[in-house]
Design a protein around this motif. Sequence first.
Motif, PDB file in Angstrom:
ATOM      1  N   TYR A 504      30.945  45.519  41.021  1.00  0.00           N
ATOM      2  CA  TYR A 504      32.077  45.471  42.183  1.00  0.00           C
ATOM      3  C   TYR A 504      33.514  45.734  41.501  1.00  0.00           C
ATOM      4  N   THR A 508      35.897  48.583  42.826  1.00  0.00           N
ATOM      5  CA  THR A 508      37.288  48.304  43.689  1.00  0.00           C
ATOM      6  C   THR A 508      38.456  48.968  42.711  1.00  0.00           C
ATOM      7  N   THR A 509      38.566  49.174  41.276  1.00  0.00           N
ATOM      8  CA  THR A 509      39.219  49.745  40.553  1.00  0.00           C
ATOM      9  C   THR A 509      39.344  51.205  40.932  1.00  0.00           C
ATOM     10  N   THR A 511      38.618  52.498  44.133  1.00  0.00           N
ATOM     11  CA  THR A 511      39.118  52.686  45.304  1.00  0.00           C
ATOM     12  C   THR A 511      40.587  52.405  45.465  1.00  0.00           C
ATOM     13  N   ILE A 512      41.162  51.439  44.553  1.00  0.00           N
ATOM     14  CA  ILE A 512      42.535  51.273  44.470  1.00  0.00           C
ATOM     15  C   ILE A 512      43.179  52.774  43.963  1.00  0.00           C
ATOM     16  N   PRO A 564      46.019  39.182  42.604  1.00  0.00           N
ATOM     17  CA  PRO A 564      44.238  39.391  42.752  1.00  0.00           C
ATOM     18  C   PRO A 564      43.799  38.084  42.166  1.00  0.00           C
TER      19      PRO A 564
END
Length: 567
Positions: A504, A508-509, A511-512, A564
């Motif tokens: 995950y 996430t990293t 996508t950002i 976060p």
Amino acid sequence: MAKTSSSHYALKFHRTSTWTMFLVYVILLVSLPDSSQEDCHCQNGCTDFPGSPCPGTTCQPDWFGSYCQKRNIARGKSTSQSSELQGYGGPFPSDKAVDGSTDQTLQHGSCTHTGDTTSTGAWWRVDINTTLEIRRMRIYLRRQNTDRNMGLQVNVSDQLCYTLSADNRQQTVLNIDCGEALNGSSVKISVNGPYLTLCEVQIFQCSNGWFGDDCDKQCQCQNTTEVCDKETGNCRGGCAAGKHGPGCQQECNDGWFGSYCNKQCQCLTASEACNKETGHCSSGCAAGKQGPGCRQDCGQHHYGVNCSSTCGQCSGTSDCEKDDGTCTQGCQQGYSPPLCKMCAVHFYGPPCQGCGHCKDDSPCSVLNGTCLTGCKPGYEPPLCITACIPGRYGENCLHTCGHCQINGSCNAQTGRCERNCQPGYMGPLCIQECADYTYGINCSSVCSCLNQSEVCDKITGDCRTGHQSTTTAAAGASAAHQGQGYDDIRLIVVSCLLAISCVYAVITTATIYRIRRSMKILKAEQMQQYSTLQVRGESSVYDVIAERSVYANESIQRHGDQDPNKN
């Protein structure tokens, strides 16, 4: 005293008799004829006989020819004639023609003469008393009245041998050749008229062992007792060794020998001319040959020069080639062709026997069988033939077996125990001790100590604090196994959660990062479009861009201010 004197004289007589017998023996030995000279009829000595003609060609009486081997067989034989002339200084009997005198003067009393004037055919005859082959004669006639010899004929028994022609009627010495040998026991000479005068008649025949017109050639018969044909020299039993051709007079060609020269030499030096009689080779026999003339093959299992080499280990009952020793049908097992004397690869000796179990199937020493690279696992050096002794295994048997249940022995190659391990040990080699709290064969039993933290004896399972009861132990064992099962499940769940969290975070990293990059590109495009406008309010596009720009900045600002960790 008398007895002593008698013995003395007896001894003296015995000695005298012995010496007398010895002298007689010596005299007899000296007086024996020399067998090498007994056939010589030379008048002036036989030193070089029969190697060369007689010196001066002077022969003994009744012998003629260069070697004095041509004999007058008519001399002294019985004669007869048709009549005898009376008076005129006679008598003139028939035997005057065989008295050995060749005087041709009638008045000297050495000639015959017939005298029947009423006869129309005078004749004279000599009887040989045995049937012989007759061909050559010599007749001495009277020097005078040669015309009386017209039509003279010579017959051997009833066979015509010779007729005096008119052209030769003046000859007084007739050398007669019948043209071929005629068998007969008498010779008859006749004329058509009443008068026949003969001063000497000689009938020639070669002595045994000689032949030819002049009896100057020796017979060369294989059988030394055979008398060859006295005209041709032919030997019924074949030519002597080293001779061939008519009359056996020609020597064998170089490289050939024996009777009829039909045997070829087999000399070591090919250019050598062997002895033409025996075939002997001075250089020795060719490889593979032996015996007279080097014509015999080497005996069984031998070959080479002088048959001095021994054949190798040829296959079966086969023999080797006699010249070079090659085994034509191959070698016995373990030997290398072609001679089958050296050991083949992976064999040693002699006698050649198979190498042991050398490492990497490498050849062993051909001399003593030592495996130079060592042994395969399970065999003892140096020959690598003997298996490891019980309790040892591996290359060169260097390793000790583990704690195997049966006599402590293991597989000699791998070291694995054939069955179970001894109590207290586990693994294929039985060198690993049981884990804590387990014991026995293959460590299949669980300890049942009162103190559950105590590690029992791994061989017997004994506990210092004593054993739990069977029920308690079973429950403890069950609980222990159940607790161990729960711990395993929890470990698996935690591991899965950690893996999911990692995946995950990575997603996430990423996508950002993509969002920020897209925003930067969009902002750059907007700024480029904004820079092309002159003043605010000149275009509705300006307002839209400006509002979108402000909105984007605020949105980014809001996202950047969030923590976060609060989520």
